[in-house]
Design an enzyme around this catalytic site. Sequence first.
Site, short mmCIF file in Angstrom:
data_model
loop_
_atom_site.label_atom_id
_atom_site.label_comp_id
_atom_site.label_asym_id
_atom_site.label_seq_id
_atom_site.Cartn_x
_atom_site.Cartn_y
_atom_site.Cartn_z
N GLY A 1 0.84 -1.19 0.00
CA GLY A 1 0.00 0.00 0.00
C GLY A 1 0.88 1.24 0.00
N GLN B 1 3.02 9.88 2.05
CA GLN B 1 4.37 9.31 2.00
C GLN B 1 5.21 9.84 0.84
OE1 GLN B 1 2.62 5.15 2.36
NE2 GLN B 1 4.56 4.86 3.41
N CYS C 1 6.45 -0.59 7.18
CA CYS C 1 6.05 0.63 6.48
C CYS C 1 7.20 1.09 5.60
CB CYS C 1 5.71 1.72 7.50
SG CYS C 1 5.18 3.27 6.76
N LEU C 2 6.89 1.48 4.39
CA LEU C 2 7.94 1.96 3.48
C LEU C 2 8.60 3.24 4.01
CD1 LEU C 2 6.14 1.33 0.07
CD2 LEU C 2 7.97 -0.04 1.09
N HIS D 1 -3.85 1.23 8.16
CA HIS D 1 -2.47 1.76 8.16
C HIS D 1 -2.37 2.98 7.22
CE1 HIS D 1 2.08 0.95 7.92
NE2 HIS D 1 1.89 1.74 6.87
N GLU D 2 -2.98 2.87 6.04
CA GLU D 2 -2.90 3.96 5.05
C GLU D 2 -3.72 5.17 5.48
OE1 GLU D 2 -0.58 3.51 3.20
OE2 GLU D 2 -0.47 1.32 3.07
N HIS E 1 -1.77 7.21 7.78
CA HIS E 1 -0.82 8.09 7.09
C HIS E 1 -1.49 9.41 6.70
CE1 HIS E 1 2.90 5.87 6.61
NE2 HIS E 1 2.30 4.83 6.04
O1 GNR Z 1 4.23 -2.75 2.35
C1 GNR Z 1 3.62 -2.63 3.41
N1 GNR Z 1 3.34 -3.74 4.14
C2 GNR Z 1 2.51 -3.73 5.24
C3 GNR Z 1 2.51 -4.86 6.05
C4 GNR Z 1 1.70 -4.93 7.15
C5 GNR Z 1 0.89 -3.87 7.46
C6 GNR Z 1 0.88 -2.73 6.68
C7 GNR Z 1 1.68 -2.66 5.58
S1 GNR Z 1 1.65 -1.27 4.57
C8 GNR Z 1 3.26 -1.29 3.89
C9 GNR Z 1 3.42 -0.22 2.83
C10 GNR Z 1 3.27 1.14 3.49
O2 GNR Z 1 4.10 1.64 4.17
N2 GNR Z 1 2.14 1.75 3.32
O3 GNR Z 1 1.92 2.92 3.92
NI NI Z 2 3.15 2.92 5.69
#
Ligand code: GNR
Ligand code: NI
Length: 170
Positions: free
Chosen positions: A46, A51, A91-92, A133-134, A137
Amino acid sequence: MSILTILEFPDRRLRTKARDVTVFDRSVTDLVEDMIETMYDYKGVGLAATQVNIHQRVIVIDTSEEKNSPLCLINPEILEKDGVEESEEGCLSVPGFFELVTRAEHIKLKARDKHGKPFEMEAGELLAVCIQHEIDHLDGKLFVDYLSPLKRRRIKSKLEKIHKQQGKKK
Ligand code: GNR
Ligand code: NI
């Protein structure tokens, strides 16, 4: 199409609250295309516009095995949350760190597609985790905010050290 640069914790720009998209024009569809390309390039499931330093409520997600089913959520709103589940998140914007986070197990939400058309959907499992999670952000929140201050501080100093070695600012 272009690959965008991803901001990394503790960059303050990741704390910006994103604004709703109000005009659905070419700039939105172009952004969505670039975000999808960036998500695949970084091998993420995601990506939120925050980001890539664009503070509009745009998310792309692909939890498929084959990485061929991109989903775009614009102005997403969670309508219902059910159950509680703990799972390991990464998270990236916090590269190299994985920690357990507790979230709703199942969610119902409404959002708009890249053309502005509203829709509703339900999600469970990894997709539900990823959407929550997104959306965090877009509100300037990161998964490290759910960890103990000690863990968060350790992650912050390790990333700052790496950024210094890479010659990045802050
Ligand atoms: O790539 C991603 N893997 C992930 C794994 C578990 C819970 C959430 C994520 S999101 C993350 C990519 C990212 O940072 N999205 O904001
Ligand atoms: Ni993330």
